[in-house]
Design an enzyme around this catalytic site. Structure first.
Site, short mmCIF file in Angstrom:
data_model
loop_
_atom_site.label_atom_id
_atom_site.label_comp_id
_atom_site.label_asym_id
_atom_site.label_seq_id
_atom_site.Cartn_x
_atom_site.Cartn_y
_atom_site.Cartn_z
N GLY A 12 -20.87 -16.02 10.47
CA GLY A 12 -20.74 -15.95 11.93
C GLY A 12 -21.91 -15.24 12.58
O GLY A 12 -21.72 -14.35 13.40
N SER A 14 -24.42 -16.77 14.36
CA SER A 14 -25.06 -17.57 15.42
C SER A 14 -24.99 -16.85 16.76
O SER A 14 -25.76 -17.16 17.67
CB SER A 14 -24.37 -18.93 15.53
OG SER A 14 -22.97 -18.77 15.69
N ASN A 90 -18.61 -11.25 8.57
CA ASN A 90 -18.55 -10.89 9.99
C ASN A 90 -17.75 -11.89 10.83
O ASN A 90 -17.17 -11.51 11.85
CB ASN A 90 -19.99 -10.79 10.53
CG ASN A 90 -20.03 -10.76 12.04
OD1 ASN A 90 -19.77 -9.74 12.67
ND2 ASN A 90 -20.34 -11.91 12.66
N TYR A 155 -4.25 -10.24 14.88
CA TYR A 155 -5.63 -9.77 14.68
C TYR A 155 -5.66 -8.42 13.97
O TYR A 155 -6.43 -8.21 13.03
CB TYR A 155 -6.32 -9.70 16.05
CG TYR A 155 -7.76 -9.29 16.03
CD1 TYR A 155 -8.77 -10.18 15.62
CD2 TYR A 155 -8.16 -8.02 16.46
CE1 TYR A 155 -10.11 -9.80 15.64
CE2 TYR A 155 -9.49 -7.64 16.49
CZ TYR A 155 -10.46 -8.54 16.08
OH TYR A 155 -11.80 -8.16 16.11
N LYS A 159 -7.32 -7.50 10.34
CA LYS A 159 -8.39 -6.51 10.21
C LYS A 159 -7.95 -5.31 9.35
O LYS A 159 -8.76 -4.70 8.65
CB LYS A 159 -8.84 -6.05 11.60
CG LYS A 159 -9.50 -7.17 12.42
CD LYS A 159 -10.79 -7.63 11.78
CE LYS A 159 -11.54 -8.66 12.59
NZ LYS A 159 -12.79 -9.08 11.95
P1 NAP Z 1 -18.25 -13.73 18.72
O1 NAP Z 1 -19.34 -13.34 19.69
O2 NAP Z 1 -17.06 -14.47 19.21
O3 NAP Z 1 -18.93 -14.54 17.52
C1 NAP Z 1 -18.15 -14.96 16.45
C2 NAP Z 1 -19.02 -15.58 15.38
O4 NAP Z 1 -18.17 -15.98 14.30
C3 NAP Z 1 -19.75 -16.82 15.86
O5 NAP Z 1 -21.04 -16.87 15.26
C4 NAP Z 1 -18.87 -17.96 15.32
O6 NAP Z 1 -19.61 -19.14 15.04
C5 NAP Z 1 -18.40 -17.35 14.01
N1 NAP Z 1 -17.19 -17.96 13.46
C6 NAP Z 1 -15.92 -17.89 13.95
N2 NAP Z 1 -15.08 -18.57 13.13
C7 NAP Z 1 -15.84 -19.06 12.13
C8 NAP Z 1 -15.56 -19.85 10.97
N3 NAP Z 1 -14.32 -20.27 10.70
N4 NAP Z 1 -16.58 -20.17 10.14
C9 NAP Z 1 -17.85 -19.75 10.39
N5 NAP Z 1 -18.17 -19.01 11.48
C10 NAP Z 1 -17.18 -18.68 12.33
O7 NAP Z 1 -17.67 -12.44 17.98
P2 NAP Z 1 -18.24 -10.95 17.90
O8 NAP Z 1 -17.71 -10.19 19.05
O9 NAP Z 1 -19.69 -10.95 17.62
O10 NAP Z 1 -17.43 -10.43 16.62
C11 NAP Z 1 -17.98 -10.47 15.31
C12 NAP Z 1 -17.01 -9.76 14.37
O11 NAP Z 1 -16.82 -8.42 14.82
C13 NAP Z 1 -15.62 -10.40 14.33
O12 NAP Z 1 -15.11 -10.34 13.03
C14 NAP Z 1 -14.81 -9.51 15.27
O13 NAP Z 1 -13.46 -9.55 14.93
C15 NAP Z 1 -15.44 -8.16 15.00
N6 NAP Z 1 -15.26 -7.19 16.07
C16 NAP Z 1 -15.74 -7.43 17.33
C17 NAP Z 1 -15.56 -6.47 18.32
C18 NAP Z 1 -16.09 -6.65 19.70
O14 NAP Z 1 -15.79 -5.79 20.56
N7 NAP Z 1 -16.84 -7.68 20.02
C19 NAP Z 1 -14.87 -5.28 18.02
C20 NAP Z 1 -14.40 -5.08 16.72
C21 NAP Z 1 -14.60 -6.04 15.76
P3 NAP Z 1 -19.47 -20.46 15.98
O15 NAP Z 1 -19.97 -20.06 17.32
O16 NAP Z 1 -20.33 -21.47 15.32
O17 NAP Z 1 -18.00 -20.79 16.00
#
Ligand code: NAP
Length: 247
Positions: A12, A14, A90, A155, A159
């Site tokens: 993930g 991208s 991730n 979720y 986690k």
């Molecule tokens: P995001 O901006 O929504 O990006 C998610 C990424 O995961 C994208 O690159 C997406 O690719 C990829 N993805 C989702 N499902 C997938 C699958 N089945 N196979 C391959 N790739 C997949 O999320 P983010 O906020 O950066 O979060 C990244 C991680 O951090 C996640 O695990 C999230 O739970 C965790 N997190 C985030 C926060 C926050 O505040 N943002 C806080 C705590 C934890 P595509 O675009 O190609 O679908």
């Protein structure tokens, strides 16, 4: 930061946190493998940016919930580079609803997307890293694994599972020279949190001692540290990156 390994696969990567982890680790000299599911264009842009800055990157599209595809991707990395030194699990998604309105499907889909996918990654990485007696894996969990959160029963369970799974993998990996750790980001400015209403964002910020959302760079640096040689005696650990929101 010093890295004895040479390459890293980040699921993930991208967009959001994953994309920043890729850029940061490339900046530390690792060849990064950028994974995406549907955002091929964005993944290519991350690669171009890394190369423009003198780094090495490759794009590898696959769905992390597809066991065969994930295993094949790790085999491809090993075929190309001779090893997989580091893995960052991730990729993750949310499907928020109050529990009384949450179907079993809503629950199980999120467990599969976030937890089962990380299991596949940890397992396949451990197999190939064991052969070299070297490797390090970081699982990107979340603050809600530790605190719980209304509307996120699915979720937070996924986690929370990542944290305990990381500890068990750490016990199995230790004798094989492979470390497993987790990070628990708080609220980080990405597409995932962008969708929150302003009022909700403000309410969260009021509860964060550092009075702001974190940046993707701040999560990326924590991940880099746990992968690096500097964290060589750290395994099974969970590092909070949450501005003091949950201690
Ligand atoms: P995001 O901006 O929504 O990006 C998610 C990424 O995961 C994208 O690159 C997406 O690719 C990829 N993805 C989702 N499902 C997938 C699958 N089945 N196979 C391959 N790739 C997949 O999320 P983010 O906020 O950066 O979060 C990244 C991680 O951090 C996640 O695990 C999230 O739970 C965790 N997190 C985030 C926060 C926050 O505040 N943002 C806080 C705590 C934890 P595509 O675009 O190609 O679908």
């Amino acid at each position: 930061m010093k890295f004895s390994g040479k390459n890293v696969l980040i699921t993930g990567s991208s967009r959001g946190i994953g994309a920043q982890i890729a850029k940061t680790l490339a900046g530390y000299g690792l060849k990064v493998w950028i994974n995406y599911r549907s955002s091929a264009k964005e993944a290519d842009e991350v690669k171009e940016q890394i190369e423009k800055n003198g780094g090495q990157a490759a794009v590898i599209g696959f769905d992390v919930t597809d066991e065969k595809a994930f295993a094949q991707a790790i085999a491809t990395v090993v075929e190309c580079d001779g090893e997989l030194s580091y893995l960052v699990n991730n990729a993750g998604i949310t499907r928020d609803k109050l529990a009384i309105r949450m179907s079993l499907e809503d629950f199980e889909d999120i467990i599969r997307a976030n937890l089962s996918s990380a299991f596949i990654g940890c397992k396949e990485a451990l197999k190939v890293m064991s052969k070299k007696r070297f490797g390090s894996v970081v699982n990107v969990s979340s603050i809600v694994a530790e605190s719980g959160n209304a509307g996120q029963v699915n979720y937070s369970a996924s986690k929370g599972g990542m944290i305990s799974m990381t500890k068990s993998f750490a016990l199995e990996g230790a004798a094989r020279g492979v470390r497993f750790n987790a990070v628990t980001p708080g609220f980080i400015a990405t597409d995932m949190t962008d969708s929150l209403k302003d009022q909700i964002k403000e309410a969260y910020i009021a509860k964060i001692p550092l009075k702001r959302f974190g940046s993707t760079q701040e999560v990326a640096e924590a991940v880099a540290f746990l992968l690096s040689d500097g964290a060589g005696y750290i395994t099974g650990e969970t590092l909070k990156v949450n501005g003091g929101m949950y201690m």
